[in-house]
Design a protein around this motif. Structure first.
Motif, PDB file in Angstrom:
ATOM      1  N   LYS A  26     -10.626   3.054  14.414  1.00 14.57           N
ATOM      2  CA  LYS A  26     -10.233   2.982  12.796  1.00 14.57           C
ATOM      3  C   LYS A  26     -10.233   1.518  12.413  1.00 14.57           C
ATOM      4  O   LYS A  26     -10.661   1.357  11.339  1.00 14.57           O
ATOM      5  N   GLY A  67       0.182   7.816   0.046  1.00 22.60           N
ATOM      6  CA  GLY A  67      -0.910   8.171   1.222  1.00 22.60           C
ATOM      7  C   GLY A  67      -0.860   7.022   1.979  1.00 22.60           C
ATOM      8  O   GLY A  67      -2.119   6.347   2.378  1.00 22.60           O
ATOM      9  N   CYS A  68       0.042   6.613   2.574  1.00 24.45           N
ATOM     10  CA  CYS A  68       0.257   5.039   3.028  1.00 24.45           C
ATOM     11  C   CYS A  68      -0.192   5.031   4.623  1.00 24.45           C
ATOM     12  O   CYS A  68      -0.320   4.056   5.256  1.00 24.45           O
ATOM     13  N   ASP A  72      -0.667   1.042   6.112  1.00 21.52           N
ATOM     14  CA  ASP A  72      -1.860   0.040   6.218  1.00 21.52           C
ATOM     15  C   ASP A  72      -1.842  -0.572   4.949  1.00 21.52           C
ATOM     16  O   ASP A  72      -2.336  -1.809   4.898  1.00 21.52           O
ATOM     17  N   ASN A 109       1.909  13.266   6.096  1.00 20.32           N
ATOM     18  CA  ASN A 109       1.710  13.455   7.729  1.00 20.32           C
ATOM     19  C   ASN A 109       2.875  12.814   8.271  1.00 20.32           C
ATOM     20  O   ASN A 109       3.160  11.576   8.385  1.00 20.32           O
ATOM     21  N   LEU A 112       2.318  10.320  11.106  1.00 15.59           N
ATOM     22  CA  LEU A 112       2.069   9.007  10.640  1.00 15.59           C
ATOM     23  C   LEU A 112       3.327   8.141  10.141  1.00 15.59           C
ATOM     24  O   LEU A 112       3.464   7.139  10.212  1.00 15.59           O
ATOM     25  N   ASP A 132       4.401  15.000  -1.116  1.00 17.01           N
ATOM     26  CA  ASP A 132       2.703  15.659  -1.593  1.00 17.01           C
ATOM     27  C   ASP A 132       2.545  14.901  -2.968  1.00 17.01           C
ATOM     28  O   ASP A 132       3.042  15.269  -3.895  1.00 17.01           O
ATOM     29  N   PHE A 133       1.630  13.837  -2.820  1.00 16.60           N
ATOM     30  CA  PHE A 133       1.285  13.337  -4.139  1.00 16.60           C
ATOM     31  C   PHE A 133       0.403  14.276  -5.177  1.00 16.60           C
ATOM     32  O   PHE A 133      -0.003  13.953  -6.065  1.00 16.60           O
ATOM     33  N   SER A 152      -5.349   3.200  -0.862  1.00 21.39           N
ATOM     34  CA  SER A 152      -6.474   2.650   0.020  1.00 21.39           C
ATOM     35  C   SER A 152      -7.264   3.784   0.756  1.00 21.39           C
ATOM     36  O   SER A 152      -7.048   4.852   1.042  1.00 21.39           O
ATOM     37  N   TYR A 153      -8.363   3.248   0.887  1.00 17.49           N
ATOM     38  CA  TYR A 153      -9.410   3.735   1.816  1.00 17.49           C
ATOM     39  C   TYR A 153      -9.634   5.159   1.745  1.00 17.49           C
ATOM     40  O   TYR A 153      -9.301   5.981   2.502  1.00 17.49           O
ATOM     41  N   GLY A 154     -10.035   5.455   0.363  1.00 14.69           N
ATOM     42  CA  GLY A 154     -10.389   6.795  -0.041  1.00 14.69           C
ATOM     43  C   GLY A 154      -9.350   7.717  -0.283  1.00 14.69           C
ATOM     44  O   GLY A 154      -9.291   9.069  -0.342  1.00 14.69           O
ATOM     45  N   THR A 155      -7.974   7.332  -0.351  1.00 20.37           N
ATOM     46  CA  THR A 155      -6.748   8.273  -0.470  1.00 20.37           C
ATOM     47  C   THR A 155      -7.135   9.063  -1.744  1.00 20.37           C
ATOM     48  O   THR A 155      -6.595  10.374  -1.817  1.00 20.37           O
TER      49      THR A 155
END
Ligand SMILES: C[S@@+](CC[C@H](N)C(=O)[O-])C[C@H]1O[C@@H](n2cnc3c(N)ncnc32)[C@H](O)[C@@H]1O
Length: 424
Positions: A26, A67-68, A72, A109, A112, A132-133, A152-155
């Motif tokens: 990753k 969606g952290c 990150d 999750n 995470l 849950d967003f 970030s990153y496609g969330t």
């Protein structure tokens, strides 16, 4: 003796004793040195303005990371530098502890969240919450509004149905008091990695079946093929992103103003290496990872891109071909420079070919830069100048080309939009 061995066992199970490599995983070199840095480059002016605004009110910045993952976004944002600092500066961070008031990470999750909590330790400015967003903005009524709503990153591609993202954005707009920034990060609809999914009919291929195979090396990937995790992720073009944001503005009765769109990872997305969705995809990410890897010599021919056009998509082909030509020209030029360089005389055996004035300015700039790099460091000898200086510099020069020539249209792995809500 046996007890002494416990120390090694403990170190091994902590994970921190594992072999580190930037070639895979990753957090490979492309993630840390290209994707994080490109994101920081584009976010910097907006975050800078936000901080100035908060400071004018004698307030600190509050961040909500939706969606952290394992926090990150915190690392990404606190890694933004104040500006291109000169060699003497030491304190260069933009979001210093004195400026950051609170960071809250929302994540579905649990594993995470636990990882995020373990990483952040007892820093009470950081909090994590399971939510849950897609069920609305996960903020309670008495909670103070945030200044930066971050993904970030496609969330944002986890909103498989646009409706949930529209509601979320409208909620943010309504809750904003004064001013807020919003960063939306999606998967780009027209990444070369998934050229087989390109369509001119935006009602088609809205969500892709995204296989998380890239974290494994080729052999392992093949062995694990049937056990790999799949995600359903929304593919977005600039046009679709604009539609979602306009609809959210209308619902909220508050303007959500686009400030910037940028494409991240044009030829270096993770599925370039897997060729999972495009039989013509070449392992360019692997080659760029190698450029940045300490003590590893890269075969520069592995960096040469042969873009294969798709009939009916001329508007994309022109762009990809242009970037491919610039990219390959720079790689071949550096190869030529190294061929011409003589470490004994510390100079070129014959002058490198002049750089044509007709070339796009970013390419001219990077060719000139690489000429100086090879000339200035080729003779160093100790410390492997090719592996540890020239190749990483070529990586940064290619990154510069990809950044300067991007168009923010969704022609890349990630499409990021930066928006503001200004009620002042
Ligand atoms: C692409 S990852 C990005 C993770 C992290 N932000 C990063 O930059 O690496 C998307 C993250 O969003 C989380 N996620 C997906 N759907 C979600 C939902 N409906 N609500 C909250 N989190 C969600 C996933 O568990 C995952 O950690």
């Amino acid at each position: 003796m046996v007890e002494q061995m416990d120390a090694y066992s403990e170190a091994a199970t902590s994970g921190l004793y594992a072999k580190q490599s930037g070639l895979v995983g990753k957090y490979d070199n492309v993630r840390r040195l290209w994707e994080d840095e490109i994101t920081r480059f584009f976010l910097r002016p907006h975050v800078e303005r936000l901080i100035e605004h908060k400071q004018s009110l004698m307030q600190r910045v509050r961040i909500l990371d939706l969606g952290c993952g394992s926090a990150d976004g915190y690392e990404l944002l606190t890694g933004i530098r104040h500006r291109d600092a000169d060699l003497q500066e030491f304190e260069i961070a933009l979001l210093t502890p004195g400026v950051l008031g609170f960071y809250k990470g929302i994540e579905l999750n649990e594993d995470l969240i636990r990882q995020a909590q373990a990483i952040s330790g007892d820093n009470s400015k950081l909090a994590f919450e399971q939510a849950d967003f897609t069920k609305g903005l996960p903020v309670s009524g008495d909670e103070k509004p945030y200044d930066l709503y971050f993904t970030s990153y496609g969330t944002c591609s986890h909103h498989n149905d646009d409706e949930t993202l529209i509601c979320l954005l409208a909620d943010i707009a309504k809750r904003t008091e004064g001013y807020s920034l919003i960063v939306c990060d999606w998967l780009g609809r027209y990444s070369y990695e998934w050229q087989t999914l390109w369509t001119n009919n935006l009602a088609e291929n809205r969500n892709m079946d995204y296989v998380v195979s890239y974290i494994y090396e080729k052999e392992e990937r093949e062995q694990l093929r049937d056990q790999l995790d799949h995600l359903l992720l929304r593919l977005i073009s600039r046009q679709e992103a604009e539609g979602i944001v306009a609809e959210a503005s209308e619902r909220a009765g508050v303007e959500i103003k686009p400030l910037e769109y940028f494409d991240r990872s044009v030829f270096t997305g993770r599925h370039m290496d897997t060729a999972e969705y495009n039989p013509h995809a070449q392992p360019i990410r692997q080659a760029v990872n190698s450029l940045h890897e300490v003590n590893i010599r890269t075969d520069l021919s592995s960096l040469l891109i042969d873009y294969v056009p798709k009939p009916g998509f001329e508007f994309l082909d022109d762009y990809f071909e242009h970037l491919q030509m610039c990219w390959n020209t720079l790689v071949l030029y550096v190869d030529e420079l190294m061929q011409l360089y003589d470490i004994v005389t510390r100079g070129y055996t014959s002058p490198p070919a002049p750089i044509p004035g007709s070339y796009p300015p970013p390419l001219q700039e990077m060719m000139e830069r690489m000429r100086l790099v090879v000339e200035g460091t080729g003779w160093l000898g100790y410390g492997l100048p090719r592996e540890n200086i020239i190749e990483p510099q070529l990586g940064y020069a290619l990154r510069y080309l990809a950044m300067k020539l991007q168009r923010g249209l969704g022609c890349s792995h990630g499409l990021v939009g930066v928006f503001e809500v200004d009620k002042r």
